[in-house]
Design a protein around this motif. Structure first.
Motif, short mmCIF file in Angstrom:
data_model
loop_
_atom_site.label_atom_id
_atom_site.label_comp_id
_atom_site.label_asym_id
_atom_site.label_seq_id
_atom_site.Cartn_x
_atom_site.Cartn_y
_atom_site.Cartn_z
N GLY A 119 -28.96 -21.94 26.40
CA GLY A 119 -28.29 -20.67 26.87
C GLY A 119 -28.39 -20.59 28.27
O GLY A 119 -27.27 -19.98 28.86
N GLY A 144 -26.80 -17.09 23.59
CA GLY A 144 -26.05 -18.41 23.78
C GLY A 144 -26.73 -19.51 23.35
O GLY A 144 -26.30 -20.61 23.01
N GLY A 145 -27.91 -19.49 23.79
CA GLY A 145 -28.76 -20.74 23.33
C GLY A 145 -29.05 -20.89 21.72
O GLY A 145 -28.88 -21.74 21.17
N ILE A 146 -29.22 -19.75 21.13
CA ILE A 146 -29.42 -19.75 19.52
C ILE A 146 -27.98 -20.04 18.95
O ILE A 146 -28.08 -21.18 17.90
CB ILE A 146 -29.71 -18.27 19.03
N PRO A 156 -30.61 -5.87 34.99
CA PRO A 156 -29.78 -7.39 34.93
C PRO A 156 -30.68 -8.15 34.51
O PRO A 156 -30.36 -9.05 33.66
CB PRO A 156 -29.47 -7.31 36.50
N ALA A 157 -32.15 -8.39 34.83
CA ALA A 157 -32.95 -9.43 34.43
C ALA A 157 -33.00 -9.45 33.08
O ALA A 157 -32.99 -10.55 32.46
CB ALA A 157 -34.25 -9.23 34.97
N ASP A 188 -28.56 -12.86 27.43
CA ASP A 188 -27.77 -13.59 27.36
C ASP A 188 -28.13 -15.31 26.94
O ASP A 188 -27.38 -15.93 26.34
CB ASP A 188 -26.53 -13.66 28.42
N VAL A 189 -28.93 -15.51 27.80
CA VAL A 189 -29.68 -16.97 27.60
C VAL A 189 -29.86 -17.08 26.14
O VAL A 189 -29.66 -18.08 25.51
CB VAL A 189 -30.86 -17.31 28.52
N LEU A 190 -30.47 -16.30 25.58
CA LEU A 190 -31.10 -16.16 24.12
C LEU A 190 -29.76 -16.37 23.25
O LEU A 190 -29.72 -17.03 22.19
CB LEU A 190 -32.14 -15.32 23.71
N GLN A 213 -31.01 -8.22 30.88
CA GLN A 213 -29.50 -8.75 30.13
C GLN A 213 -29.21 -10.13 30.36
O GLN A 213 -28.57 -10.63 29.41
CB GLN A 213 -28.64 -7.79 30.81
N ILE A 214 -29.75 -10.81 31.32
CA ILE A 214 -29.43 -12.31 31.67
C ILE A 214 -30.39 -13.08 30.65
O ILE A 214 -29.79 -13.93 29.87
CB ILE A 214 -29.71 -12.61 32.96
N ALA A 215 -31.65 -12.45 30.37
CA ALA A 215 -32.42 -12.93 29.24
C ALA A 215 -31.67 -12.97 27.91
O ALA A 215 -31.84 -14.13 27.24
CB ALA A 215 -33.93 -12.49 29.38
N VAL A 251 -32.57 -24.50 22.79
CA VAL A 251 -32.50 -23.01 23.13
C VAL A 251 -31.97 -22.48 24.36
O VAL A 251 -31.05 -22.04 24.72
CB VAL A 251 -33.15 -21.97 21.96
N SER A 287 -24.89 -21.64 28.97
CA SER A 287 -24.08 -20.74 28.66
C SER A 287 -23.97 -19.78 29.69
O SER A 287 -22.62 -19.14 30.03
CB SER A 287 -24.08 -20.31 27.37
N VAL A 288 -24.86 -19.06 30.26
CA VAL A 288 -25.00 -18.16 31.30
C VAL A 288 -24.20 -18.71 32.45
O VAL A 288 -23.69 -18.17 33.07
CB VAL A 288 -26.34 -17.69 31.75
N ALA A 325 -39.52 -15.10 24.22
CA ALA A 325 -38.69 -14.92 25.45
C ALA A 325 -38.07 -13.39 25.80
O ALA A 325 -38.14 -12.99 26.92
CB ALA A 325 -37.41 -15.68 25.41
#
Lengths: 179, 179
Positions: B147, A146-148, A135-136, A142-144, A138-140, B143, B150-151, A173
């Motif tokens: 990100g 969404g952030g990009i 999960p960690a 998603d952060v990237l 997958q969360i990372a 970013v 968004s999470v 990251a």
DNA sequence: GTCTATAGGCTGATAGAC
DNA sequence: GTCTATCAGCCTATAGAC
């Protein structure tokens, strides 16, 4: 050859207004006035208001389909770099379309025609996470993702400046021991 | 003591509907129907539709002001960690409000009452970038800011699981040699 | 292909009774 | 504080002439 097809002009103007005021914040009247035609003409070229939006985002959606297909053939060792660079190139190429998609996603996502988009972003997340099920990771991812996307939408710098900076932060990251 | 103030009930229902359908996608009629009162009653308690939204996001806005004030007193050495942890705690505490703010930002941002928000996010970006003026550092900061938000908006995991994963990815991305 | 005119419905907001 | 009734305006979409 200054003649511009009305249909193309509608798309050009709609892209500009949807981007600036949002899809719901732009009426057919607004588009027609800027194009210099009537609302009826808009609806001669496009069956509904939604159809204008779908026509605008179609090239970006097709590119995303291509990217996901390409990633399927990449082995686990190279998947993160391929996914990162592929996604960054895609969002920088289709910045306006990404803006539109994020604008309408909350409402359109529950509709069937947008539901397939979900599988595509799932595949992208898996690529960013190096196909890890942690999960960690997958969360990372998603952060990237969404952030990009948010930088591609809001930042005014050009892609020549953004591209290397985005790739660098994503690699730091997401790829262990690479900074 | 089952009596719930109508005003509070309006806020509760509005938060739910705005989050699900967006601010523009929710009408006063929708809220009134769910609350079980008339539109006129809504507008007795709140001067305009906008006022309902502003009342909902006010606590989150106040927390952001507090965070930025706190960060101003942190030295360069600790600023990134303080900004990262402060922001993550804030968005996890106010997930629903963050969703609302991101929903209306494209349109509201140009209005004067939201303009002050810009200074707050600028201060946050500076904190994430370790007060660096290098564009690459500021892009990386954006970013992560986008990100993480968004999470907080989209992810269904609870904050106990999200918090350490978000802090870890932000530290890897923003603090050199820390992974 | 493009127009004018308009249907039919929803919107935020107000007036005034209780 | 809450209601019913209503306003003026906007919305998408259609009908039918040219």
């Amino acid at each position: 050859m200054v003649r511009i097809r009305t249909r193309d002009e509608i798309l050009r103007v709609a892209a500009e207004l949807f981007t600036r005021y949002g899809f719901k914040g732009t009426s057919l009247h607004d588009i027609a006035a800027e194009v210099g035609c009537s609302k009826a003409t808009l609806l001669y070229h496009f069956a509904h208001k939604d159809a204008i939006l779908l026509a605008l985002v179609e090239p970006a959606r097709q590119s995303l389909i291509d990217l996901v297909a390409r990633l399927a053939g990449v082995d686990d060792k190279g998947i993160r770099v391929a996914a990162i660079e592929g996604f960054i190139d895609l969002v920088l190429r289709y910045r306006r379309e990404v803006t539109l998609i994020y604008d309408v996603t909350p409402q359109f996502m529950q509709e069937p025609r947008f539901a397939a988009m979900r599988e595509l972003t799932d595949a992208l997340r898996a690529g960013f996470a190096g196909r890890s099920s942690d999960p960690a990771d997958q969360i990372a991812a998603d952060v990237l993702l969404g952030g990009i996307a948010s930088v591609a939408i809001d930042d005014k710098r050009d892609e020549v400046e953004l591209r290397p900076a985005l790739i660098a932060v994503a690699r730091r990251a997401l790829i262990p021991g690479k900074d």
